[in-house]
Design a protein around this motif. Structure first.
Motif, PDB file in Angstrom:
ATOM      1  N   ALA A  65       0.991  -1.186  -0.013  1.00 55.75           N
ATOM      2  CA  ALA A  65      -0.014  -0.159   0.077  1.00 55.75           C
ATOM      3  C   ALA A  65       0.884   1.185  -0.104  1.00 55.75           C
ATOM      4  O   ALA A  65       1.971   1.087   0.649  1.00 55.75           O
ATOM      5  N   PRO A  66       0.518   2.263  -0.842  1.00 59.00           N
ATOM      6  CA  PRO A  66      -0.710   2.604  -1.439  1.00 59.00           C
ATOM      7  C   PRO A  66      -0.728   2.046  -2.892  1.00 59.00           C
ATOM      8  O   PRO A  66      -1.684   2.396  -3.522  1.00 59.00           O
ATOM      9  N   TYR A  67       0.364   1.495  -3.494  1.00 56.91           N
ATOM     10  CA  TYR A  67       0.315   0.838  -4.659  1.00 56.91           C
ATOM     11  C   TYR A  67      -0.717  -0.162  -5.133  1.00 56.91           C
ATOM     12  O   TYR A  67      -1.522  -0.005  -6.124  1.00 56.91           O
ATOM     13  N   GLU A  68      -0.658  -1.232  -4.188  1.00 54.99           N
ATOM     14  CA  GLU A  68      -1.569  -2.314  -4.465  1.00 54.99           C
ATOM     15  C   GLU A  68      -1.594  -3.070  -2.706  1.00 54.99           C
ATOM     16  O   GLU A  68      -0.714  -3.363  -2.357  1.00 54.99           O
ATOM     17  N   PHE A  69      -2.962  -3.179  -2.617  1.00 58.05           N
ATOM     18  CA  PHE A  69      -3.303  -3.711  -1.242  1.00 58.05           C
ATOM     19  C   PHE A  69      -4.817  -4.432  -1.414  1.00 58.05           C
ATOM     20  O   PHE A  69      -5.505  -3.953  -2.268  1.00 58.05           O
ATOM     21  N   HIS A  70      -4.865  -5.242  -0.284  1.00 57.51           N
ATOM     22  CA  HIS A  70      -6.296  -5.784  -0.269  1.00 57.51           C
ATOM     23  C   HIS A  70      -7.079  -5.064   0.605  1.00 57.51           C
ATOM     24  O   HIS A  70      -6.733  -4.604   1.566  1.00 57.51           O
ATOM     25  N   THR A  71      -8.365  -5.123   0.080  1.00 61.01           N
ATOM     26  CA  THR A  71      -9.593  -4.433   0.940  1.00 61.01           C
ATOM     27  C   THR A  71     -11.132  -5.401   0.497  1.00 61.01           C
ATOM     28  O   THR A  71     -10.857  -5.929  -0.416  1.00 61.01           O
ATOM     29  N   VAL A  72     -11.814  -5.092   1.640  1.00 60.94           N
ATOM     30  CA  VAL A  72     -12.988  -5.671   1.223  1.00 60.94           C
ATOM     31  C   VAL A  72     -14.036  -4.517   0.685  1.00 60.94           C
ATOM     32  O   VAL A  72     -14.457  -3.604   1.297  1.00 60.94           O
ATOM     33  N   ILE A  73     -14.658  -4.998  -0.304  1.00 62.02           N
ATOM     34  CA  ILE A  73     -15.597  -4.154  -1.011  1.00 62.02           C
ATOM     35  C   ILE A  73     -16.874  -4.820  -1.239  1.00 62.02           C
ATOM     36  O   ILE A  73     -16.807  -6.063  -1.919  1.00 62.02           O
ATOM     37  N   ASP A  74     -18.002  -4.703  -0.634  1.00 61.79           N
ATOM     38  CA  ASP A  74     -19.301  -5.530  -0.863  1.00 61.79           C
ATOM     39  C   ASP A  74     -19.011  -7.034  -0.254  1.00 61.79           C
ATOM     40  O   ASP A  74     -19.699  -7.686  -1.206  1.00 61.79           O
ATOM     41  N   GLY A  75     -18.517  -6.984   0.640  1.00 64.12           N
ATOM     42  CA  GLY A  75     -18.206  -8.312   1.334  1.00 64.12           C
ATOM     43  C   GLY A  75     -17.172  -9.246   0.442  1.00 64.12           C
ATOM     44  O   GLY A  75     -16.853 -10.539   0.789  1.00 64.12           O
ATOM     45  N   LYS A  76     -16.490  -8.441  -0.670  1.00 63.61           N
ATOM     46  CA  LYS A  76     -15.374  -9.437  -1.348  1.00 63.61           C
ATOM     47  C   LYS A  76     -14.103  -8.802  -1.101  1.00 63.61           C
ATOM     48  O   LYS A  76     -13.985  -7.824  -1.191  1.00 63.61           O
ATOM     49  N   ASP A  77     -13.238  -9.794  -1.003  1.00 62.15           N
ATOM     50  CA  ASP A  77     -11.828  -9.468  -0.949  1.00 62.15           C
ATOM     51  C   ASP A  77     -11.327  -8.922  -2.499  1.00 62.15           C
ATOM     52  O   ASP A  77     -11.345  -9.381  -3.208  1.00 62.15           O
ATOM     53  N   THR A  78     -10.909  -7.647  -2.550  1.00 65.50           N
ATOM     54  CA  THR A  78     -10.677  -7.174  -3.664  1.00 65.50           C
ATOM     55  C   THR A  78      -9.227  -6.452  -3.593  1.00 65.50           C
ATOM     56  O   THR A  78      -8.798  -5.533  -2.703  1.00 65.50           O
ATOM     57  N   ILE A  79      -8.287  -6.547  -4.474  1.00 64.40           N
ATOM     58  CA  ILE A  79      -6.861  -5.772  -4.812  1.00 64.40           C
ATOM     59  C   ILE A  79      -7.266  -4.363  -5.415  1.00 64.40           C
ATOM     60  O   ILE A  79      -8.176  -4.283  -6.352  1.00 64.40           O
ATOM     61  N   VAL A  80      -6.817  -3.333  -4.583  1.00 64.87           N
ATOM     62  CA  VAL A  80      -7.109  -1.913  -5.259  1.00 64.87           C
ATOM     63  C   VAL A  80      -5.834  -1.360  -4.765  1.00 64.87           C
ATOM     64  O   VAL A  80      -4.674  -1.961  -4.242  1.00 64.87           O
ATOM     65  N   GLY A  81      -5.844   0.093  -5.315  1.00 68.42           N
ATOM     66  CA  GLY A  81      -4.349   0.819  -5.220  1.00 68.42           C
ATOM     67  C   GLY A  81      -4.132   1.738  -6.259  1.00 68.42           C
ATOM     68  O   GLY A  81      -4.740   1.649  -7.463  1.00 68.42           O
ATOM     69  N   PHE A  82      -3.097   2.224  -6.095  1.00 63.29           N
ATOM     70  CA  PHE A  82      -2.580   3.229  -7.186  1.00 63.29           C
ATOM     71  C   PHE A  82      -2.418   2.541  -8.523  1.00 63.29           C
ATOM     72  O   PHE A  82      -2.809   2.956  -9.631  1.00 63.29           O
ATOM     73  N   ASP A  83      -1.524   1.249  -8.545  1.00 60.33           N
ATOM     74  CA  ASP A  83      -1.432   0.555  -9.694  1.00 60.33           C
ATOM     75  C   ASP A  83      -2.455  -0.077 -10.254  1.00 60.33           C
ATOM     76  O   ASP A  83      -2.698  -0.110 -11.534  1.00 60.33           O
ATOM     77  N   THR A  84      -3.446  -0.357  -9.529  1.00 58.63           N
ATOM     78  CA  THR A  84      -4.676  -0.937 -10.033  1.00 58.63           C
ATOM     79  C   THR A  84      -5.547   0.153 -10.920  1.00 58.63           C
ATOM     80  O   THR A  84      -6.108  -0.394 -11.749  1.00 58.63           O
ATOM     81  N   THR A  85      -5.570   1.195 -10.242  1.00 57.29           N
ATOM     82  CA  THR A  85      -6.056   2.358 -11.207  1.00 57.29           C
ATOM     83  C   THR A  85      -5.406   2.613 -12.363  1.00 57.29           C
ATOM     84  O   THR A  85      -6.314   2.819 -13.470  1.00 57.29           O
ATOM     85  N   ILE A  86      -4.293   2.350 -12.566  1.00 53.69           N
ATOM     86  CA  ILE A  86      -3.466   2.871 -13.664  1.00 53.69           C
ATOM     87  C   ILE A  86      -3.732   1.732 -14.637  1.00 53.69           C
ATOM     88  O   ILE A  86      -4.131   1.807 -15.705  1.00 53.69           O
ATOM     89  N   VAL A  87      -3.662   0.263 -14.168  1.00 53.69           N
ATOM     90  CA  VAL A  87      -4.185  -0.825 -15.071  1.00 53.69           C
ATOM     91  C   VAL A  87      -5.518  -0.852 -15.677  1.00 53.69           C
ATOM     92  O   VAL A  87      -5.762  -1.193 -16.996  1.00 53.69           O
ATOM     93  N   GLU A  88      -6.176  -0.500 -14.935  1.00 57.98           N
ATOM     94  CA  GLU A  88      -7.789  -0.239 -15.325  1.00 57.98           C
ATOM     95  C   GLU A  88      -7.961   0.865 -16.516  1.00 57.98           C
ATOM     96  O   GLU A  88      -8.709   0.364 -17.213  1.00 57.98           O
ATOM     97  N   GLU A  89      -7.034   1.707 -16.365  1.00 51.14           N
ATOM     98  CA  GLU A  89      -7.372   2.669 -17.638  1.00 51.14           C
ATOM     99  C   GLU A  89      -6.466   2.269 -18.661  1.00 51.14           C
ATOM    100  O   GLU A  89      -6.919   2.364 -20.100  1.00 51.14           O
TER     101      GLU A  89
END
Length: 292
Positions: A65-89
């Motif tokens: 973190a903050p580049y990539e880390f795990h968090t829970v979104i809507d009850g589901k473990d999800t990889i989030v962070g700066f790098d995930t935003t870049i790759v989504e784009e």
């Protein structure tokens, strides 16, 4: 005599037809072989391959973190962070979705070269050693390094030579690991696969200092009591830069258009002023998770 002549003429005609047939068959076989050879040597366009699959497979190490880390979104473990935003784009511009694979940092390039993932985004610095085994996009972010120590030890590192008298911890396979073990010659430094493990080692006094990126340090010291960023500029001379890693082109795959597409997205995000915003968003998300 007439019968003999007729037989001879017929036999000659059959032989000629046979030769023509053999010649035609030979030409056909030769053409088929040539076509097959051409097909087998034709390179696959990596960009088209990803678009056809409809998925961009990203390899990362989600403990940074903050580049990539795990968090829970809507009850589901999800990889989030700066790098995930870049790759989504990057994926959006290619017209595909992203599939994440989480693994140890030092196994990422091996997975890339084994075609288990299409790209690696993990705050990875494109140093000369890595460039020998993979190709990289243009840089999309740059950060500095810092030293994490226990409270009360803020001034124990005043120079790089001070590190040589301390028990140093780094994440294995990282730029910081290369800096500490190769540049400074601290070969006995403790190298662990994940940053949280290093933080615990420091907290438990098994090591004296951790060398890591500033953004990563700022997030992690808030999660572990008694740890702070030291009052030193040691390590800052080695920038922690980030680029997208892709498998090198070879006689089977052409990655030219693939890298060009990635670079085009990076340039767009830079021109739109979104890179710093994405990092600030990632820092806020990591801070929020810390509070929870």
């Amino acid at each position: 005599m007439k019968l003999k002549k007729l037989l001879a003429t017929g036999l000659a005609a059959i032989m000629v037809m046979g030769l023509v047939g053999c010649s035609s068959s030979s030409k056909s076989s030769s053409a088929s072989a040539s076509s097959a050879a051409s097909s087998s040597t034709e390179k696959v366009d990596k960009l088209e391959e990803v678009k056809k699959a409809g998925v961009l497979r990203m390899g990362t190490s989600a403990d940074y973190a903050p580049y990539e880390f795990h968090t829970v979104i809507d009850g589901k473990d999800t990889i989030v962070g700066f790098d995930t935003t870049i790759v989504e784009e990057v994926a959006k511009d290619m017209g595909v979705k992203v599939e994440y694979t989480d693994m140890d940092f030092d196994g990422l390039l091996g997975a890339l070269n084994a075609d288990k993932v299409d790209v690696v985004l993990a705050c990875m610095t494109p140093d000369e050693t890595r460039k020998k085994s993979v190709d990289f996009s243009e840089l999309y972010y740059e950060d500095s390094n810092v030293c994490i120590v226990r409270k009360g030890d803020e001034d124990i590192v005043k120079s790089a030579d001070d590190l040589k008298d301390l028990k140093v911890g780094v994440q294995s396979g990282t730029t910081q690991a290369g800096y500490v073990t190769e540049d400074l010659g601290i070969t006995e430094a403790k190298q662990l696969k994940r940053v949280p493990d290093l933080m615990l080692e420091l907290q438990n006094k098994n090591i004296d200092v951790i060398v890591t990126g500033r953004n990563v340090a700022q997030i992690n010291i808030g999660q572990y009591d008694g740890l702070v960023i030291g009052n030193t500029e040691v390590g800052q001379e080695v920038a922690e830069t980030s680029a997208v890693a892709v498998k090198k082109a070879d006689d089977k795959v052409d990655n030219t258009a693939f890298i060009e597409s990635i670079n085009k997205t990076i340039k767009r995000l830079q021109d739109e002023g979104k890179i710093d915003k994405y990092m600030q968003d990632a820092l806020k998300l990591a801070d929020k998770q810390e509070e929870e």
